[in-house]
Design an enzyme around this catalytic site. Structure first.
Site, short mmCIF file in Angstrom:
data_model
loop_
_atom_site.label_atom_id
_atom_site.label_comp_id
_atom_site.label_asym_id
_atom_site.label_seq_id
_atom_site.Cartn_x
_atom_site.Cartn_y
_atom_site.Cartn_z
N HIS A 96 0.86 -1.19 0.00
CA HIS A 96 0.00 0.00 0.00
C HIS A 96 0.89 1.24 0.00
CE1 HIS A 96 -2.92 3.01 1.11
NE2 HIS A 96 -3.86 2.14 0.78
N GLU A 168 -4.13 2.23 -7.28
CA GLU A 168 -4.52 3.35 -6.42
C GLU A 168 -3.62 4.56 -6.71
OE1 GLU A 168 -6.70 1.85 -2.62
OE2 GLU A 168 -4.57 1.92 -2.18
P1 13P Z 1 -9.81 6.29 0.31
O1 13P Z 1 -10.98 5.49 -0.18
O2 13P Z 1 -10.03 6.87 1.67
O3 13P Z 1 -9.34 7.27 -0.70
O4 13P Z 1 -8.60 5.23 0.52
C1 13P Z 1 -8.25 4.40 -0.52
C2 13P Z 1 -7.25 3.44 -0.05
O5 13P Z 1 -6.11 3.80 0.22
C3 13P Z 1 -7.66 2.04 0.11
O6 13P Z 1 -6.57 1.22 0.31
#
Ligand code: 13P
Length: 260
Positions: A96, A168
């Site tokens: 992450h 992400e």
């Molecule tokens: P948000 O949905 O708060 O933007 O976070 C996304 C995330 O990092 C999930 O791993």
């Protein structure tokens, strides 16, 4: 194939609040009409044991936010993948961006963790994504391709049962402003092509059906009830990884309503 909804609770809720939320979701599960969704919850480590019991009889799956690459030994403060498996953990988030940034997790660490998680028969959720500067410099695709390749370096793909990758974009996480779903779709296609190339180089045949069964590609970053269906309607977005919208029962319910 079911679409995937993974809640990453990060370090947002106390043990009591995590358990209360897990109870609420568990109790309401039948009313949430999630038959077409595979739901996973990744609570903080302290809450995991209790939550594993709360959701034990349900279709909700337990996920972990990380795991160490050694199984057991003198590793102060680390979390064993074997112990996670014992608790019933099915998914493990790896790489992450918050761990890459705050814990200086490198691709080498992530690759080691990937190996151990797979060896322990759990499904890695590998997070990849560019920061704002990389995006501005047109390096997004290159960054993501490298992250995928490095994470899968020397992994036994021949015997891969299942892998999830989550795109992400770092600059969007927690901002309340997601990217457009068509852009996430385009990036997921690049991730898919990267994976196909890796498999091809290793001489592993992977038809479309096989690929879909083994590998799913998610989008994460400010997913909420207003945009979730846009993402899930895209052909190459197999699900979403949700932070903020998943830590309150009300926003979670709005999300599931929007999905339906
Ligand atoms: P948000 O949905 O708060 O933007 O976070 C996304 C995330 O990092 C999930 O791993």
């Amino acid at each position: 194939m079911k679409k995937i909804l993974i809640l990453n609770w990060k370090m947002q809720l106390s043990v009591n609040d995590s358990c209360a939320l897990a109870e609420e979701i568990n109790n309401e599960f039948d009313n949430l009409n999630l038959d077409k969704i595979e739901l996973g919850i990744c609570p903080d480590f302290l809450s995991m044991h209790k939550i594993s019991k709360i959701i034990k009889a349900s279709n909700i799956k337990l996920g972990s936010q990380d795991a160490f690459w050694y199984e057991k030994g003198a590793y102060t403060g680390e979390i064993s993948p074997v112990f996670l498996k014992e608790l019933g953990v099915e998914f493990v988030i790896l790489g992450h961006s918050e761990r890459r940034t705050h814990m200086q997790e490198s691709d080498i660490f992530i690759n080691k963790k990937m190996k151990t998680v797979l060896e322990n028969n759990m499904v890695p959720i590998l997070c990849v994504g560019e920061n704002f500067e990389e995006r501005q410099n047109n390096q997004k695709d290159l960054v993501i391709i490298n992250q995928v390749k490095n994470a899968l370096n020397n992994i036994d793909l021949e015997n891969l049962k299942r892998l999830i990758i989550a795109y992400e974009p770092i600059w969007v996480i927690g901002s309340g402003q997601a990217i457009e779903s068509n852009e996430a779709q385009e990036t997921n296609v690049i991730i898919k092509q990267t994976l196909l190339d890796i498999f091809y180089e290793k001489g592993i045949e992977l038809n479309d059906e096989n690929f879909k069964n083994k590998i799913q590609i998610l989008y994460g970053g400010s997913v909420d009830s207003t945009n979730v269906s846009n993402f899930l309607n895209e052909e190459d977005i197999d699900g979403v990884l949700v932070g903020g919208a998943g830590v309150k029962f009300e926003t979670f319910c709005s999300l599931t309503k929007a999905i339906n």
